[in-house]
Design a protein around this motif. Structure first.
Motif, PDB file in Angstrom:
ATOM      1  N   GLN A 205       0.496  -6.920  -9.426  1.00  0.00           N
ATOM      2  CA  GLN A 205      -0.824  -6.264  -8.855  1.00  0.00           C
ATOM      3  C   GLN A 205      -0.501  -6.420  -7.319  1.00  0.00           C
ATOM      4  O   GLN A 205      -0.404  -7.446  -6.770  1.00  0.00           O
ATOM      5  CB  GLN A 205      -2.051  -6.925  -9.233  1.00  0.00           C
ATOM      6  CG  GLN A 205      -3.394  -6.478  -8.624  1.00  0.00           C
ATOM      7  CD  GLN A 205      -3.601  -5.120  -9.249  1.00  0.00           C
ATOM      8  OE1 GLN A 205      -3.370  -4.720 -10.353  1.00  0.00           O
ATOM      9  NE2 GLN A 205      -4.018  -4.210  -8.242  1.00  0.00           N
ATOM     10  N   MET A 206      -0.583  -5.182  -6.916  1.00  0.00           N
ATOM     11  CA  MET A 206      -0.359  -5.060  -5.281  1.00  0.00           C
ATOM     12  C   MET A 206      -1.716  -4.413  -4.538  1.00  0.00           C
ATOM     13  O   MET A 206      -2.086  -3.431  -4.958  1.00  0.00           O
ATOM     14  CB  MET A 206       0.731  -4.192  -5.040  1.00  0.00           C
ATOM     15  CG  MET A 206       2.244  -4.596  -5.887  1.00  0.00           C
ATOM     16  SD  MET A 206       3.506  -3.352  -5.170  1.00  0.00           S
ATOM     17  CE  MET A 206       2.892  -1.800  -5.840  1.00  0.00           C
ATOM     18  N   ASN A 207      -2.116  -5.247  -3.770  1.00  0.00           N
ATOM     19  CA  ASN A 207      -3.604  -5.189  -3.287  1.00  0.00           C
ATOM     20  C   ASN A 207      -3.220  -5.035  -1.785  1.00  0.00           C
ATOM     21  O   ASN A 207      -2.137  -5.604  -1.200  1.00  0.00           O
ATOM     22  CB  ASN A 207      -4.497  -6.156  -3.258  1.00  0.00           C
ATOM     23  CG  ASN A 207      -4.919  -6.043  -4.881  1.00  0.00           C
ATOM     24  OD1 ASN A 207      -4.825  -5.222  -5.533  1.00  0.00           O
ATOM     25  ND2 ASN A 207      -5.404  -7.303  -5.284  1.00  0.00           N
ATOM     26  N   VAL A 208      -3.995  -4.433  -0.985  1.00  0.00           N
ATOM     27  CA  VAL A 208      -3.967  -4.331   0.383  1.00  0.00           C
ATOM     28  C   VAL A 208      -2.648  -3.968   1.020  1.00  0.00           C
ATOM     29  O   VAL A 208      -1.750  -4.664   1.931  1.00  0.00           O
ATOM     30  CB  VAL A 208      -4.258  -5.613   1.223  1.00  0.00           C
ATOM     31  CG1 VAL A 208      -4.464  -5.397   2.732  1.00  0.00           C
ATOM     32  CG2 VAL A 208      -5.571  -6.382   0.558  1.00  0.00           C
ATOM     33  N   LEU A 209      -2.067  -2.828   0.474  1.00  0.00           N
ATOM     34  CA  LEU A 209      -0.545  -2.465   0.482  1.00  0.00           C
ATOM     35  C   LEU A 209      -0.632  -1.963   1.985  1.00  0.00           C
ATOM     36  O   LEU A 209      -1.655  -1.395   2.676  1.00  0.00           O
ATOM     37  CB  LEU A 209      -0.422  -1.122  -0.293  1.00  0.00           C
ATOM     38  CG  LEU A 209      -0.165  -1.536  -1.785  1.00  0.00           C
ATOM     39  CD1 LEU A 209      -0.232  -0.520  -2.791  1.00  0.00           C
ATOM     40  CD2 LEU A 209       1.253  -2.418  -1.729  1.00  0.00           C
ATOM     41  N   LYS A 210       0.518  -1.843   2.587  1.00  0.00           N
ATOM     42  CA  LYS A 210       0.900  -1.655   3.824  1.00  0.00           C
ATOM     43  C   LYS A 210       2.078  -0.573   3.871  1.00  0.00           C
ATOM     44  O   LYS A 210       2.734  -0.744   3.035  1.00  0.00           O
ATOM     45  CB  LYS A 210       1.194  -2.737   4.849  1.00  0.00           C
ATOM     46  CG  LYS A 210       0.067  -4.018   4.727  1.00  0.00           C
ATOM     47  CD  LYS A 210       0.654  -5.242   5.457  1.00  0.00           C
ATOM     48  CE  LYS A 210      -0.247  -6.386   5.358  1.00  0.00           C
ATOM     49  NZ  LYS A 210       0.273  -7.602   5.947  1.00  0.00           N
ATOM     50  N   PRO A 211       2.134   0.090   5.020  1.00  0.00           N
ATOM     51  CA  PRO A 211       3.189   0.993   5.034  1.00  0.00           C
ATOM     52  C   PRO A 211       4.623   0.092   4.820  1.00  0.00           C
ATOM     53  O   PRO A 211       5.627   0.765   4.293  1.00  0.00           O
ATOM     54  CB  PRO A 211       3.331   1.818   6.407  1.00  0.00           C
ATOM     55  CG  PRO A 211       1.663   1.661   6.776  1.00  0.00           C
ATOM     56  CD  PRO A 211       1.227   0.363   5.942  1.00  0.00           C
ATOM     57  N   GLU A 212       4.739  -0.785   5.361  1.00  0.00           N
ATOM     58  CA  GLU A 212       5.873  -1.778   5.185  1.00  0.00           C
ATOM     59  C   GLU A 212       6.379  -2.149   3.858  1.00  0.00           C
ATOM     60  O   GLU A 212       7.263  -2.592   3.373  1.00  0.00           O
ATOM     61  CB  GLU A 212       6.144  -2.741   6.113  1.00  0.00           C
ATOM     62  CG  GLU A 212       4.775  -3.731   6.034  1.00  0.00           C
ATOM     63  CD  GLU A 212       3.770  -3.419   7.138  1.00  0.00           C
ATOM     64  OE1 GLU A 212       3.468  -2.068   7.615  1.00  0.00           O
ATOM     65  OE2 GLU A 212       3.233  -4.443   7.568  1.00  0.00           O
ATOM     66  N   ASP A 213       5.293  -1.797   2.774  1.00  0.00           N
ATOM     67  CA  ASP A 213       5.579  -2.069   1.338  1.00  0.00           C
ATOM     68  C   ASP A 213       6.317  -1.010   0.636  1.00  0.00           C
ATOM     69  O   ASP A 213       6.679  -1.232  -0.448  1.00  0.00           O
ATOM     70  CB  ASP A 213       4.183  -2.390   0.640  1.00  0.00           C
ATOM     71  CG  ASP A 213       3.681  -3.688   1.050  1.00  0.00           C
ATOM     72  OD1 ASP A 213       2.370  -3.638   1.385  1.00  0.00           O
ATOM     73  OD2 ASP A 213       4.394  -4.821   1.347  1.00  0.00           O
TER      74      ASP A 213
ATOM     75  N   GLN B  37       9.073   3.965  -7.600  1.00  0.00           N
ATOM     76  CA  GLN B  37       8.954   4.334  -5.950  1.00  0.00           C
ATOM     77  C   GLN B  37       7.490   4.000  -5.636  1.00  0.00           C
ATOM     78  O   GLN B  37       6.520   4.655  -6.331  1.00  0.00           O
ATOM     79  CB  GLN B  37       9.403   5.668  -5.613  1.00  0.00           C
ATOM     80  CG  GLN B  37       9.233   6.037  -4.203  1.00  0.00           C
ATOM     81  CD  GLN B  37       9.862   7.502  -3.579  1.00  0.00           C
ATOM     82  OE1 GLN B  37       9.507   8.397  -4.334  1.00  0.00           O
ATOM     83  NE2 GLN B  37      10.759   7.294  -2.959  1.00  0.00           N
ATOM     84  N   VAL B  38       7.503   3.225  -4.602  1.00  0.00           N
ATOM     85  CA  VAL B  38       5.943   3.040  -4.084  1.00  0.00           C
ATOM     86  C   VAL B  38       6.141   3.552  -2.440  1.00  0.00           C
ATOM     87  O   VAL B  38       6.892   3.047  -1.768  1.00  0.00           O
ATOM     88  CB  VAL B  38       5.629   1.596  -4.232  1.00  0.00           C
ATOM     89  CG1 VAL B  38       4.436   1.284  -3.204  1.00  0.00           C
ATOM     90  CG2 VAL B  38       5.418   0.987  -5.637  1.00  0.00           C
ATOM     91  N   THR B  39       5.247   4.201  -2.262  1.00  0.00           N
ATOM     92  CA  THR B  39       4.955   4.712  -0.945  1.00  0.00           C
ATOM     93  C   THR B  39       3.537   4.602  -0.342  1.00  0.00           C
ATOM     94  O   THR B  39       2.638   5.004  -0.940  1.00  0.00           O
ATOM     95  CB  THR B  39       5.389   6.313  -0.841  1.00  0.00           C
ATOM     96  OG1 THR B  39       6.604   6.597  -1.644  1.00  0.00           O
ATOM     97  CG2 THR B  39       5.221   6.910   0.573  1.00  0.00           C
ATOM     98  N   VAL B  40       3.547   3.746   0.606  1.00  0.00           N
ATOM     99  CA  VAL B  40       2.171   3.734   1.340  1.00  0.00           C
ATOM    100  C   VAL B  40       2.063   4.352   2.700  1.00  0.00           C
ATOM    101  O   VAL B  40       2.767   4.102   3.606  1.00  0.00           O
ATOM    102  CB  VAL B  40       2.187   2.228   1.535  1.00  0.00           C
ATOM    103  CG1 VAL B  40       0.562   1.915   2.116  1.00  0.00           C
ATOM    104  CG2 VAL B  40       2.374   1.413   0.268  1.00  0.00           C
TER     105      VAL B  40
ATOM    106  N   PRO C 183      -2.815   3.162   3.000  1.00  0.00           N
ATOM    107  CA  PRO C 183      -2.760   1.904   3.425  1.00  0.00           C
ATOM    108  C   PRO C 183      -4.150   1.174   3.110  1.00  0.00           C
ATOM    109  O   PRO C 183      -5.389   1.779   3.025  1.00  0.00           O
ATOM    110  CB  PRO C 183      -2.884   2.156   4.892  1.00  0.00           C
ATOM    111  CG  PRO C 183      -2.034   3.224   5.128  1.00  0.00           C
ATOM    112  CD  PRO C 183      -2.469   3.990   4.193  1.00  0.00           C
ATOM    113  N   GLY C 184      -3.906  -0.015   2.608  1.00  0.00           N
ATOM    114  CA  GLY C 184      -5.106  -0.737   2.060  1.00  0.00           C
ATOM    115  C   GLY C 184      -5.508  -0.566   0.710  1.00  0.00           C
ATOM    116  O   GLY C 184      -6.280  -1.303   0.131  1.00  0.00           O
ATOM    117  N   GLY C 185      -4.793   0.452  -0.043  1.00  0.00           N
ATOM    118  CA  GLY C 185      -5.056   0.562  -1.472  1.00  0.00           C
ATOM    119  C   GLY C 185      -4.097  -0.374  -2.196  1.00  0.00           C
ATOM    120  O   GLY C 185      -3.721  -1.398  -1.974  1.00  0.00           O
ATOM    121  N   SER C 186      -4.272  -0.057  -3.781  1.00  0.00           N
ATOM    122  CA  SER C 186      -3.663  -0.892  -4.519  1.00  0.00           C
ATOM    123  C   SER C 186      -3.038   0.000  -5.591  1.00  0.00           C
ATOM    124  O   SER C 186      -3.313   0.973  -5.964  1.00  0.00           O
ATOM    125  CB  SER C 186      -5.109  -1.828  -5.451  1.00  0.00           C
ATOM    126  OG  SER C 186      -5.649  -2.593  -4.351  1.00  0.00           O
TER     127      SER C 186
END
Length: 120
Positions: free
Chosen positions: A80-88, A115-118, A13-16
């Protein structure tokens, strides 16, 4: 037309992360490229789209955190995905819609999911 998506992975979480999608054919007269996602157990939903390389739309849930960009000539789109959250967390799919010079549809194409896993 085939679409090849890449760039997914596991992030805290919070990553990019940066997703990429390239089409096997390019130089359409008009095109719209977009990213959709399908969270586990849920319906596929719109994330962001770009029309003819300039008109951009985002889902409210990602505004201010995600940025879509594209190269119209190459029919390539990035997310570009920043500030990623678990719901992403979701499978992310790229989509291409193309038209000829008279706005006749050339098709609606989908790439395979990435697949994107946060998760911490």
């Amino acid at each position: 037309v085939q679409l090849q998506a890449s760039g997914g992975g596991l992030v805290k979480p919070g990553g990019s992360l940066r997703l990429s999608c390239a089409a096997s054919r390019s130089a359409f007269s008009y095109s719209a490229m977009a990213w959709y996602r399908q969270p586990p157990g849920k319906e596929r939903e719109f994330v962001a789209g770009i029309v003819n390389g300039s008109s951009i739309t985002y889902a409210d849930s990602v505004k201010g955190r995600f940025t879509i960009s594209g190269d119209v000539a190459k029919s390539t789109v990035y997310l570009q995905m920043n500030v990623l959250k678990p719901e992403d967390t979701a499978d992310y799919y790229c989509n291409l819609r193309a038209w000829d010079s008279r706005w006749r549809s050339l098709g609606d194409f989908w790439g395979q999911g990435t697949q994107v896993t946060v998760s911490s």
